[in-house]
Design a protein around this motif. Structure first.
Motif, PDB file in Angstrom:
ATOM      1  N   LYS A  71      11.705  24.969   8.442  1.00 54.83           N
ATOM      2  CA  LYS A  71      12.738  24.236   9.162  1.00 54.83           C
ATOM      3  C   LYS A  71      13.025  24.923  10.492  1.00 54.83           C
ATOM      4  O   LYS A  71      13.176  26.133  10.548  1.00 54.83           O
ATOM      5  N   THR A  73      15.367  25.151  14.179  1.00 56.54           N
ATOM      6  CA  THR A  73      16.771  25.061  14.511  1.00 56.54           C
ATOM      7  C   THR A  73      17.112  23.628  14.926  1.00 56.54           C
ATOM      8  O   THR A  73      16.235  22.807  15.133  1.00 56.54           O
ATOM      9  N   SER A  74      18.383  23.349  15.047  1.00 56.55           N
ATOM     10  CA  SER A  74      18.837  21.995  15.316  1.00 56.55           C
ATOM     11  C   SER A  74      19.248  21.837  16.776  1.00 56.55           C
ATOM     12  O   SER A  74      19.955  22.672  17.335  1.00 56.55           O
ATOM     13  N   LYS A  76      21.055  19.174  17.792  1.00 57.32           N
ATOM     14  CA  LYS A  76      22.431  18.698  17.689  1.00 57.32           C
ATOM     15  C   LYS A  76      23.378  19.860  17.418  1.00 57.32           C
ATOM     16  O   LYS A  76      24.461  19.960  18.017  1.00 57.32           O
ATOM     17  N   GLY A  77      22.988  20.756  16.512  1.00 58.01           N
ATOM     18  CA  GLY A  77      23.834  21.903  16.199  1.00 58.01           C
ATOM     19  C   GLY A  77      23.949  22.869  17.352  1.00 58.01           C
ATOM     20  O   GLY A  77      24.977  23.533  17.521  1.00 58.01           O
ATOM     21  N   VAL A 234      12.969  22.217  17.643  1.00 57.85           N
ATOM     22  CA  VAL A 234      12.894  21.339  16.488  1.00 57.85           C
ATOM     23  C   VAL A 234      11.484  20.748  16.431  1.00 57.85           C
ATOM     24  O   VAL A 234      10.832  20.551  17.464  1.00 57.85           O
ATOM     25  N   TYR A 238      10.313  15.822  12.870  1.00 59.68           N
ATOM     26  CA  TYR A 238      11.688  15.859  12.375  1.00 59.68           C
ATOM     27  C   TYR A 238      12.630  15.200  13.383  1.00 59.68           C
ATOM     28  O   TYR A 238      13.576  14.507  13.006  1.00 59.68           O
ATOM     29  N   THR A 242      14.944  11.952  12.515  1.00 57.54           N
ATOM     30  CA  THR A 242      16.381  12.235  12.454  1.00 57.54           C
ATOM     31  C   THR A 242      17.034  11.816  13.763  1.00 57.54           C
ATOM     32  O   THR A 242      17.093  12.601  14.726  1.00 57.54           O
ATOM     33  N   GLU A 245      19.331  14.046  15.930  1.00 54.75           N
ATOM     34  CA  GLU A 245      18.768  15.161  16.693  1.00 54.75           C
ATOM     35  C   GLU A 245      18.304  14.733  18.082  1.00 54.75           C
ATOM     36  O   GLU A 245      18.082  15.570  18.952  1.00 54.75           O
TER      37      GLU A 245
END
Length: 402
Positions: A71, A73-74, A76-77, A234, A238, A242, A245
């Motif tokens: 995974k 990092t994001s 959005k985050g 990212v 993904y 998503t 994102e």
């Protein structure tokens, strides 16, 4: 009597092999290297000669439930922007703008008395670039600060400056080109470029598309967004799957599109040894073994198929492992599959491979025994040939003698 003689010979041969240093060799053996070393840095534990602590995990149904895919990092985050409208685009240094001044009737500052021959009661000034001081120049209004301000604010200030000279002036400022509101898209895209943003708002996938799209497989491509000294990465697939994102980009952002070729290593008693590409698919352990030629029937120990990987402590904690004995957040783990168990064939088809995994297939005990017997056979053959070699040497010497 023959059995006793054979046993004695095997014992002598074994002693000879372990102690003799006169055998042909391309260099010093491990015993000589250790014996002549001035200092040695070794581990006290034989099982961990390198000094790296690791965990051994047998692949089972319960383990499959906790195996985690890689995974990133994001976006959005890291930056937000998933909700709400597009970011505002104020004027900036380098933008090219056009200023048009409207007056309510002719005979004013900009519209002459013979305005009847004109297409309208307005005048458009030549295009100009917002200078390094962030200002534009409007006749009879002077230099007006523009950089960092919305267009509407600048229009109102120009109107106020012309209010005592022109007849009910109305000012319209139009962006001809917006060089301050651009995003750089670099890396594995077909047309790397600077993309000009609009008030409609562009998201990450929008600007990647404007740069020609990907030039590499999406499953191996990572998108990195850099903004004001921060960055987040990212996986492209993904990002596509998503929507949250796929955030809005902002002026000055840099988007790096990077292909990271996924590979794994296979060693030991597999059909092929070396480095293998995942290519454009997700691989399971079973598929990776098949790609590496499977297990060698004459050498492999099906009960000792091992996969080397570093995992987070959280993963081992979920399995009930005491992680306090390991330092650091990442723990080396050997996942072991017992392919003698028929159900293991189902398990390896569900166990996902990760980038830079290493597969090792152990030799069976019978292969190690056969190696020893081959050495022993070569020793007995040499002993049997010593008399004939001595006779041949003697005859050769006699022929050379005068």
């Amino acid at each position: 009597m023959k059995i006793k003689t054979a046993s004695t010979f095997v014992l002598v041969a074994t002693s000879f092999l372990s102690g003799c240093t006169a055998l042909p060799n391309s260099g010093p053996d491990s015993r000589q290297v250790e014996a002549q070393a001035t200092a040695k840095v070794t581990s006290a534990k034989k099982a961990q000669a390198v000094g790296i602590d690791y965990a051994l995990v047998d692949i089972s149904k319960s383990v499959l439930a906790y195996v985690e895919d890689t995974k990133a990092t994001s976006l959005k985050g890291g930056f937000g922007g998933g909700r709400g409208g597009a970011p505002s685009l104020p004027l900036g240094v380098g933008d090219v703008v056009q200023v048009s001044v409207f007056e309510s009737q002719s005979g004013g500052l900009f519209i002459p008395n013979d305005a009847g021959s004109r297409p309208g009661n307005y005048v458009s000034l030549p295009n100009q670039t917002i200078d390094r001081e962030g200002t534009i120049s409007v006749p009879y209004a002077g230099r007006i600060p523009a950089a960092g301000r919305p267009v509407e604010d600048v229009q109102r200030q120009v109107e106020d400056a012309l209010a005592n000279r022109a007849i009910e002036p109305q000012v319209l400022i139009t962006k001809v080109s917006s060089r301050s509101a651009q995003v750089a898209v670099l890396g594995d895209v077909r047309s790397p470029a600077k993309i000009e943003l609009t008030e409609a708002g562009e998201r990450v996938l929008d600007v990647v598309s404007e740069a020609g799209g990907l030039s590499s497989p999406g499953i191996e491509t990572y998108i990195t967004l850099q903004r004001r000294g921060k960055s987040a990465t990212v996986l492209y697939d993904y990002l596509v799957a998503t929507p949250s994102e796929n955030i809005y980009v902002a002026p000055g952002d840099t988007i790096l599109v990077d292909r990271e070729r996924r590979t794994y290593l296979a060693f030991g008693a597999s059909g092929l040894n070396g480095r293998f590409d995942f290519e454009e698919s997700k691989l399971t352990l079973g598929e990776a073994l098949g790609k590496a030629g499977g297990l060698l029937d004459s050498r492999a120990n099906p009960a000792q198929v091992m996969l080397y990987r570093t995992v987070k402590k959280d993963f081992l904690a979920k399995l009930g492992v005491d992680t306090s004995r390991f330092s650091g957040e990442m723990v080396p783990v050997i996942f072991r599959a017992n392919m003698r168990d028929p159900s293991a064939l189902f398990a390896v088809q569900k166990f996902p491979m990760q980038d830079k995994d290493t597969i090792y297939v152990s030799n069976s005990d019978s292969v190690e025994t056969l190696k020893f017997l081959n050495i022993l056979n070569s020793v007995t053959s040499t002993v049997a040939g010593v008399p004939s070699d001595a006779i041949a040497t003697r005859d050769a010497v006699r022929e050379l003698a005068p």
